[in-house]
Design a protein around this motif. Structure first.
Motif, PDB file in Angstrom:
ATOM      1  N   ASN A 289       0.857  -1.187   0.000  1.00  0.00           N
ATOM      2  CA  ASN A 289       0.000   0.000   0.000  1.00  0.00           C
ATOM      3  C   ASN A 289       0.899   1.245   0.000  1.00  0.00           C
ATOM      4  N   PRO A 290       0.855   2.055  -1.073  1.00  0.00           N
ATOM      5  CA  PRO A 290       1.782   3.198  -1.143  1.00  0.00           C
ATOM      6  C   PRO A 290       1.533   4.248  -0.061  1.00  0.00           C
ATOM      7  N   ALA A 291       0.281   4.388   0.396  1.00  0.00           N
ATOM      8  CA  ALA A 291      -0.007   5.361   1.454  1.00  0.00           C
ATOM      9  C   ALA A 291       0.654   4.923   2.760  1.00  0.00           C
ATOM     10  N   VAL A 292       0.563   3.640   3.070  1.00  0.00           N
ATOM     11  CA  VAL A 292       1.211   3.130   4.273  1.00  0.00           C
ATOM     12  C   VAL A 292       2.726   3.238   4.141  1.00  0.00           C
ATOM     13  N   ARG A 293       3.238   2.957   2.943  1.00  0.00           N
ATOM     14  CA  ARG A 293       4.684   3.075   2.727  1.00  0.00           C
ATOM     15  C   ARG A 293       5.155   4.514   2.947  1.00  0.00           C
ATOM     16  N   GLU A 294       4.338   5.476   2.489  1.00  0.00           N
ATOM     17  CA  GLU A 294       4.703   6.881   2.714  1.00  0.00           C
ATOM     18  C   GLU A 294       4.762   7.183   4.206  1.00  0.00           C
ATOM     19  N   ASN A 295       3.765   6.714   4.931  1.00  0.00           N
ATOM     20  CA  ASN A 295       3.767   6.953   6.381  1.00  0.00           C
ATOM     21  C   ASN A 295       4.948   6.280   7.058  1.00  0.00           C
ATOM     22  N   LEU A 296       5.277   5.065   6.622  1.00  0.00           N
ATOM     23  CA  LEU A 296       6.427   4.372   7.191  1.00  0.00           C
ATOM     24  C   LEU A 296       7.723   5.113   6.889  1.00  0.00           C
ATOM     25  N   LEU A 297       7.844   5.599   5.670  1.00  0.00           N
ATOM     26  CA  LEU A 297       9.062   6.335   5.321  1.00  0.00           C
ATOM     27  C   LEU A 297       9.168   7.629   6.094  1.00  0.00           C
ATOM     28  N   TYR A 298       8.025   8.281   6.336  1.00  0.00           N
ATOM     29  CA  TYR A 298       8.091   9.478   7.175  1.00  0.00           C
ATOM     30  C   TYR A 298       8.594   9.116   8.562  1.00  0.00           C
ATOM     31  N   LEU A 299       8.109   8.002   9.101  1.00  0.00           N
ATOM     32  CA  LEU A 299       8.574   7.545  10.404  1.00  0.00           C
ATOM     33  C   LEU A 299      10.104   7.397  10.414  1.00  0.00           C
ATOM     34  N   PHE A 300      10.642   6.831   9.334  1.00  0.00           N
ATOM     35  CA  PHE A 300      12.089   6.604   9.294  1.00  0.00           C
ATOM     36  C   PHE A 300      12.865   7.849   8.844  1.00  0.00           C
ATOM     37  N   SER A 301      12.138   8.927   8.555  1.00  0.00           N
ATOM     38  CA  SER A 301      12.832  10.215   8.413  1.00  0.00           C
ATOM     39  C   SER A 301      13.098  10.827   9.781  1.00  0.00           C
ATOM     40  N   ARG A 302      12.412  10.269  10.815  1.00  0.00           N
ATOM     41  CA  ARG A 302      12.583  10.772  12.180  1.00  0.00           C
ATOM     42  C   ARG A 302      13.532   9.893  13.005  1.00  0.00           C
ATOM     43  N   ILE A 303      13.614   8.615  12.680  1.00  0.00           N
ATOM     44  CA  ILE A 303      14.497   7.695  13.400  1.00  0.00           C
ATOM     45  C   ILE A 303      15.299   6.891  12.386  1.00  0.00           C
ATOM     46  N   GLU A 304      16.346   6.252  12.845  1.00  0.00           N
ATOM     47  CA  GLU A 304      17.218   5.497  11.943  1.00  0.00           C
ATOM     48  C   GLU A 304      16.547   4.214  11.472  1.00  0.00           C
ATOM     49  N   PHE A 305      16.604   3.967  10.170  1.00  0.00           N
ATOM     50  CA  PHE A 305      16.127   2.708   9.596  1.00  0.00           C
ATOM     51  C   PHE A 305      17.128   1.617   9.974  1.00  0.00           C
ATOM     52  N   PRO A 306      16.673   0.568  10.666  1.00  0.00           N
ATOM     53  CA  PRO A 306      17.630  -0.358  11.288  1.00  0.00           C
ATOM     54  C   PRO A 306      18.122  -1.494  10.400  1.00  0.00           C
ATOM     55  N   LEU A 307      17.697  -1.554   9.135  1.00  0.00           N
ATOM     56  CA  LEU A 307      18.080  -2.678   8.281  1.00  0.00           C
ATOM     57  C   LEU A 307      19.068  -2.271   7.199  1.00  0.00           C
ATOM     58  N   GLY A 308      19.865  -1.256   7.465  1.00  0.00           N
ATOM     59  CA  GLY A 308      20.857  -0.832   6.487  1.00  0.00           C
ATOM     60  C   GLY A 308      20.314   0.194   5.517  1.00  0.00           C
ATOM     61  N   TYR A 309      21.231   0.795   4.801  1.00  0.00           N
ATOM     62  CA  TYR A 309      20.855   1.927   3.950  1.00  0.00           C
ATOM     63  C   TYR A 309      20.298   1.529   2.591  1.00  0.00           C
ATOM     64  N   ALA A 310      20.593   0.322   2.112  1.00  0.00           N
ATOM     65  CA  ALA A 310      20.320  -0.023   0.717  1.00  0.00           C
ATOM     66  C   ALA A 310      18.844   0.131   0.328  1.00  0.00           C
ATOM     67  N   PRO A 311      17.883  -0.395   1.108  1.00  0.00           N
ATOM     68  CA  PRO A 311      16.481  -0.232   0.693  1.00  0.00           C
ATOM     69  C   PRO A 311      16.037   1.235   0.646  1.00  0.00           C
ATOM     70  N   ILE A 312      16.512   2.028   1.579  1.00  0.00           N
ATOM     71  CA  ILE A 312      16.120   3.441   1.612  1.00  0.00           C
ATOM     72  C   ILE A 312      16.757   4.192   0.444  1.00  0.00           C
ATOM     73  N   LEU A 313      18.004   3.892   0.155  1.00  0.00           N
ATOM     74  CA  LEU A 313      18.679   4.554  -0.960  1.00  0.00           C
ATOM     75  C   LEU A 313      17.988   4.223  -2.281  1.00  0.00           C
ATOM     76  N   ALA A 314      17.549   2.981  -2.424  1.00  0.00           N
ATOM     77  CA  ALA A 314      16.843   2.601  -3.651  1.00  0.00           C
ATOM     78  C   ALA A 314      15.554   3.402  -3.803  1.00  0.00           C
ATOM     79  N   LEU A 315      14.844   3.607  -2.715  1.00  0.00           N
ATOM     80  CA  LEU A 315      13.620   4.406  -2.776  1.00  0.00           C
ATOM     81  C   LEU A 315      13.925   5.869  -3.065  1.00  0.00           C
ATOM     82  N   ALA A 316      14.993   6.394  -2.485  1.00  0.00           N
ATOM     83  CA  ALA A 316      15.359   7.793  -2.720  1.00  0.00           C
ATOM     84  C   ALA A 316      15.720   8.034  -4.176  1.00  0.00           C
ATOM     85  N   ARG A 317      16.193   7.008  -4.847  1.00  0.00           N
ATOM     86  CA  ARG A 317      16.589   7.151  -6.255  1.00  0.00           C
ATOM     87  C   ARG A 317      15.411   7.097  -7.209  1.00  0.00           C
ATOM     88  N   GLN A 318      14.232   6.733  -6.714  1.00  0.00           N
ATOM     89  CA  GLN A 318      13.058   6.674  -7.574  1.00  0.00           C
ATOM     90  C   GLN A 318      12.631   8.070  -8.018  1.00  0.00           C
TER      91      GLN A 318
END
Length: 431
Positions: free
Chosen positions: A260-289
């Motif tokens: 669900n893209p709306a839930v994904r947006e909310n989750l990503l906002y959450l991880f803009s406030r705290i560190e994503f604990p599973l490494g940078y690669a998934p977040i970097l891939a999303l940032a490149r979209q």
């Protein structure tokens, strides 16, 4: 050689920003006519956020007192107060300046102050000028304000007024019972009676609706927030419910599989406030979209500010080489800063001039150098100082320079005359 035109240009730049340099220049060059630039600054609110930043009227009045062209400036201010009908914060600044003139016995200023209260209103600005009149004349000022509101209400019976002017008077005159005075006036003055009744009705309505409100709903759980449509409310609520390490890991794993893209947006906002604990690669891939309907790439980019990694740093540098929104990517350097980055940050501050871009850079630079104390912060922070019209973030920049022992003598000299009162307090007198 410094020419009069260069001095004028420096003064105009300083007074628009609100820095103390304007005062020092006016003192050092009494032979130069700065009045055109003072008038421009008086008629326009140059603060980045006029609603959040206190009025610059006192700052401008200090400058007015230093120059010989006071008659010209005063005329322009009084005329401006009579004609300003678009900008609330320019209007309040003009009311403030006119109050200073009136407090010095200026009869025309007093008349202009009174005459322009509740006259040709800017939308939602019917409060402008009330505090100045009460400040000038105390109880008599409150009486006038109450009568004017009463007359206005006669023409606009559906309008409502709160007790703001009454509370303002009471705060500044605690030994006088403002409500008792109003009740006494209301016995013989229909306008005051109408105003007082309207305020009572407003307060009663507020109390009724407060009492009639249903019991507050239970605070939504983080899961309930994540399921709601993305928006400001959800983001504010998420900030108040940041998860602990164990739950954050579960939410990170969920982000990797959530469809669900709306839930994904909310989750990503959450991880803009705290560190994503599973490494940078998934977040970097999303940032490149590429940006889309949902703010996935934007919040993923924000989330990279918590993730130190060479690839993340390389992504930031690549984006900064060509972006027109550098503040979005400089924030990544908070966790990816390296010695020598000050040169890049200084060049960015020099390259951009838009006030919103400078404000975004200021926010990110403060975060970077709070996390990475270093003497090389001086270059980027001073480059920003030279362009910032936000008094509040200028204060943060100066604080960082002081904390790192890097405040230049010339800037220290300006501090007592800054337009922002908290910056003035950072000045340290000689030991």
């Amino acid at each position: 050689m410094t020419t009069p035109q260069k001095v004028k240009s420096a003064f105009r730049h300083a007074v628009r920003l609100g820095t103390g340099r304007a005062c020092l220049l006016a003192r050092a060059h009494p032979e130069i006519d700065f009045s055109a630039y003072l008038i421009e600054a008086a008629l326009t609110c140059f603060a980045y956020d006029g609603q959040a930043e206190p009025s610059r009227a006192a700052y401008l009045y200090e400058l007015y007192c230093l120059v010989p062209q006071q008659a010209r400036i005063r005329r322009a201010v009084l005329r401006g107060l009579a004609t300003e009908r678009t900008d609330t914060w320019a209007l309040t600044q003009l009311f403030g300046l006119t109050l200073f003139f009136a407090q010095q016995g200026d009869a025309a200023a007093r008349k202009t102050l009174y005459r322009n209260f509740l006259r040709n209103l800017i939308r939602s600005s019917d409060w402008a000028g009330a505090d100045e009149i009460i400040t000038l004349d105390g109880l008599a000022g409150l009486h006038y304000v109450a009568r004017k509101y009463g007359q206005y209400l006669k023409r606009h019976p559906d309008d409502w007024q709160d007790d703001g002017p009454i509370e303002f008077f009471q705060e500044h005159h605690p030994t006088i019972d403002a409500w008792a005075e109003l009740r006494q006036w209301a016995e013989t003055d229909a306008d005051v009676q109408r105003y007082l009744q309207n305020v009572k009705n407003t307060l009663a309505s507020q109390a009724y609706h407060q009492a009639a409100r249903p019991q507050p709903e239970p605070v939504p759980t983080l899961e309930e927030l994540l399921q709601r449509p993305p928006g400001t409310y959800v983001r504010l609520a998420v900030r108040r419910q940041l998860p602990g390490p164990a739950e954050a890991r579960l939410l990170a794993e969920r982000l990797l599989t959530e469809r669900n893209p709306a839930v994904r947006e909310n989750l990503l906002y959450l991880f803009s406030r705290i560190e994503f604990p599973l490494g940078y690669a998934p977040i970097l891939a999303l940032a490149r979209q590429k940006p889309g309907r949902y703010r996935l790439a934007e919040f993923a980019t924000d989330a990279l500010a918590h993730l130190p990694a060479p690839e993340v740093r390389a992504f930031a540098l690549q984006k900064l080489a060509r972006t027109t929104r550098p503040g979005q990517y400089t924030s990544i350097l908070r966790s990816n800063y390296q010695a020598g980055d000050a040169a890049l940050l200084t060049s960015l501050a020099a390259r951009f001039h838009n006030e919103h871009t400078i404000e975004a850079l200021a926010i990110s630079y403060v975060a970077i150098y709070e996390a990475n104390p270093t003497p090389e912060c001086a270059g980027p922070l001073l480059a920003l100082y030279a362009k910032m019209n936000c008094g509040m973030h200028r204060y943060e920049v100066v604080k960082l320079l002081i904390a790192n022992g890097l405040l230049p003598a010339w800037l220290h000299e300006e501090l007592p005359f800054d337009s922002y009162h908290r910056t003035r307090l950072l000045h340290q007198p000689p030991a």
